[in-house]
Design an enzyme around this catalytic site. Structure first.
Site, short mmCIF file in Angstrom:
data_model
loop_
_atom_site.label_atom_id
_atom_site.label_comp_id
_atom_site.label_asym_id
_atom_site.label_seq_id
_atom_site.Cartn_x
_atom_site.Cartn_y
_atom_site.Cartn_z
N CYS A 43 0.82 -1.23 0.00
CA CYS A 43 0.00 0.00 0.00
C CYS A 43 0.85 1.27 0.00
CB CYS A 43 -0.95 0.00 1.19
SG CYS A 43 -2.09 -1.39 1.17
N HIS A 71 -3.30 7.36 2.36
CA HIS A 71 -3.69 6.06 1.82
C HIS A 71 -5.11 5.75 2.30
CE1 HIS A 71 -3.93 1.93 0.85
NE2 HIS A 71 -3.67 1.47 2.05
N ASN A 104 -9.95 0.04 -0.39
CA ASN A 104 -8.49 0.09 -0.34
C ASN A 104 -7.94 -0.49 -1.64
OD1 ASN A 104 -5.77 -0.26 0.13
ND2 ASN A 104 -6.02 -1.19 2.16
N1 ACO Z 1 -18.63 -8.37 8.52
C1 ACO Z 1 -19.17 -8.68 9.71
N2 ACO Z 1 -18.42 -9.07 10.75
C2 ACO Z 1 -17.09 -9.13 10.56
C3 ACO Z 1 -16.48 -8.83 9.33
C4 ACO Z 1 -17.32 -8.43 8.29
N3 ACO Z 1 -16.84 -8.10 7.07
N4 ACO Z 1 -15.14 -8.99 9.47
C5 ACO Z 1 -14.91 -9.39 10.71
N5 ACO Z 1 -16.09 -9.50 11.39
C6 ACO Z 1 -16.32 -9.91 12.75
C7 ACO Z 1 -15.24 -10.84 13.27
O1 ACO Z 1 -15.46 -12.15 12.82
C8 ACO Z 1 -15.42 -10.71 14.75
O2 ACO Z 1 -16.52 -11.47 15.15
P1 ACO Z 1 -16.47 -12.33 16.53
O3 ACO Z 1 -16.32 -11.29 17.60
O4 ACO Z 1 -17.77 -13.03 16.50
O5 ACO Z 1 -15.26 -13.20 16.39
C9 ACO Z 1 -15.81 -9.24 14.92
O6 ACO Z 1 -16.26 -8.79 13.62
C10 ACO Z 1 -14.65 -8.40 15.37
O7 ACO Z 1 -13.49 -8.78 14.63
P2 ACO Z 1 -12.19 -7.96 14.67
O8 ACO Z 1 -11.22 -8.46 13.63
O9 ACO Z 1 -11.71 -7.88 16.10
O10 ACO Z 1 -12.82 -6.61 14.20
P3 ACO Z 1 -12.30 -5.16 14.37
O11 ACO Z 1 -13.22 -4.39 15.19
O12 ACO Z 1 -10.85 -5.11 14.68
O13 ACO Z 1 -12.46 -4.68 12.88
C11 ACO Z 1 -11.14 -4.40 10.94
C12 ACO Z 1 -11.84 -5.39 11.83
C13 ACO Z 1 -12.19 -3.46 10.38
C14 ACO Z 1 -10.46 -5.12 9.80
C15 ACO Z 1 -10.13 -3.59 11.80
O14 ACO Z 1 -9.30 -4.47 12.52
C16 ACO Z 1 -9.30 -2.71 10.97
O15 ACO Z 1 -9.78 -1.72 10.48
N6 ACO Z 1 -7.99 -3.02 10.82
C17 ACO Z 1 -7.12 -2.32 9.94
C18 ACO Z 1 -7.02 -3.16 8.74
C19 ACO Z 1 -6.84 -2.41 7.47
O16 ACO Z 1 -7.23 -1.29 7.27
N7 ACO Z 1 -6.22 -3.10 6.55
C20 ACO Z 1 -6.03 -2.57 5.28
C21 ACO Z 1 -4.70 -2.93 4.80
S1 ACO Z 1 -3.49 -2.23 5.82
C22 ACO Z 1 -3.29 -0.72 5.30
O17 ACO Z 1 -3.49 -0.48 4.16
C23 ACO Z 1 -2.88 0.27 6.29
#
Ligand code: ACO
Length: 325
Positions: free
Chosen positions: A115, A252, A282
């Site tokens: 990224c 980004h 993204n």
């Molecule tokens: N829809 C519904 N529920 C979901 C989804 C979805 N698409 N994805 C995950 N969940 C669920 C999980 O299964 C979990 O359920 P559980 O509690 O029953 O196990 C719950 O949501 C929480 O999961 P987490 O992974 O802890 O969710 P979090 O609140 O951390 O959100 C997310 C996940 C949005 C990916 C967050 O961690 C995030 O924004 N991380 C940054 C990742 C990112 O931006 N990556 C892009 C590439 S990196 C970059 O470019 C910088």
């Protein structure tokens, strides 16, 4: 005494025709429009058509950037394509772009910093121009990231999209007393100890295959805001500016909450932050030039504005570039 600078002469973008909405994704995996919008701020993303490759997206964006700069491929002597999703393991997508633009001259290579690729590529092109290795660079961020997704993994498949953005950078000599312009400073960082927090579980040397994106989402989130703000401050320091001097922040477009967190930590008014993640999702290395192209096309970014580009991604890699437009 003159000063050598790399000036942005033109910006271009390309998004594939097909749009995939959150509602459509909710029919494929257990997710909802509400969850995706609330957690990451994405409404829809573009998906490349069957047979449409990264180099095709890149060429479309490049053509627009060339037109905006009033140049032809003849004028270019360096092509850098920042991508994680090249058409082939080799040759570089950049050489395919060179061929499709009808060029036999100059040099072309890919840059792989996920990224952060476009920000790395701007800094790399700036160094080549500064050192006289080239005089006009076509710098592209292009991805068909949808091809790396595991469409059964709701934790990752909702986050990404396809697209391409491009800029033309030209070396100029700025006379003493003339207004300073172009790339003023860049800062690039990486720390490979974090490699398995965001990676693709395949490759030519490991599995001999392509693999899928794997991500420890909360871990990525935990690192993102701090690393982004650190490198933005470093870049401002190098150029002798402060956050208050910025006209535009073009981050980004990974995730609305990361962008808002970084903007708030920097103390930036939200109206100075360019946001396209809602419509593009993204797009990895394409996200910064795509956002840039939107803000240039709608007249927000104008000549003389101070613009901060910033990105963070797999590796981890992260970086920023400060440009006087
Ligand atoms: N829809 C519904 N529920 C979901 C989804 C979805 N698409 N994805 C995950 N969940 C669920 C999980 O299964 C979990 O359920 P559980 O509690 O029953 O196990 C719950 O949501 C929480 O999961 P987490 O992974 O802890 O969710 P979090 O609140 O951390 O959100 C997310 C996940 C949005 C990916 C967050 O961690 C995030 O924004 N991380 C940054 C990742 C990112 O931006 N990556 C892009 C590439 S990196 C970059 O470019 C910088």
């Amino acid at each position: 005494m003159t000063k050598t600078r790399s000036i942005i002469r033109g910006v271009g973008a390309y998004l594939p025709e097909k749009i995939l909405t959150n509602a459509e994704l909710a029919k494929m995996v257990d997710t909802s429009d509400e969850w995706i919008q609330q957690r990451v701020g994405i409404k829809e993303r573009h998906i490349a058509a069957e047979g449409q490759f990264t180099s095709d997206l890149a060429v479309a964006a490049a053509q627009q950037a060339l037109d905006a700069a009033g140049m032809t491929p003849h004028d270019i002597d360096l092509i850098i394509v920042a991508t994680t999703t090249p058409d082939y393991t080799f040759p570089a997508a950049a050489t395919l772009v060179q061929m499709k633009l009808g060029m036999h001259h100059g040099m072309a290579f890919d840059l792989q910093a996920v990224c952060s690729g476009f920000v790395y590529a701007v800094a790399t092109a700036d160094s080549y121009l500064q050192n006289g290795l080239a005089s006009r660079a076509l710098v592209i961020g292009a991805e068909t990231f949808s091809r790396l997704l595991d469409w059964t993994d709701r934790g990752t498949c909702v986050l990404f999209g396809d697209g391409a953005g491009a800029v033309i950078m030209e070396r100029v000599e700025i006379a003493d007393g003339a207004p300073d312009r172009g790339v003023l400073a860049s800062a690039l960082r990486s720390d490979g100890h974090h490699w398995d927090k965001l990676y693709v579980d395949g490759g030519p040397s490991s599995t001999k295959g392509v693999g899928h994106v794997r991500m420890q989402g909360p871990e990525v989130f935990r690192h993102a805001v701090g690393k982004i703000t650190d490198v933005v401050y470093d870049t401002l320091d190098k150029a002798g500016y402060t956050v208050d001097d910025l006209d535009w922040f073009v981050p980004h477009q990974a995730n609305r909450r990361i962008i808002d967190g970084a903007g708030a930590k920097l103390g930036l008014p939200p109206e100075k932050v360019v946001i396209t993640v809602d419509r593009h999702a993204n797009t990895s290395a394409a996200s910064v030039p795509l956002a840039l192209s939107v803000a240039v096309a709608d007249g927000r970014i104008k000549e003389g504005d101070l613009v901060m580009l910033e990105a963070m991604g797999g590796g981890f890699t992260w970086g920023a570039s400060l440009i006087r437009w």
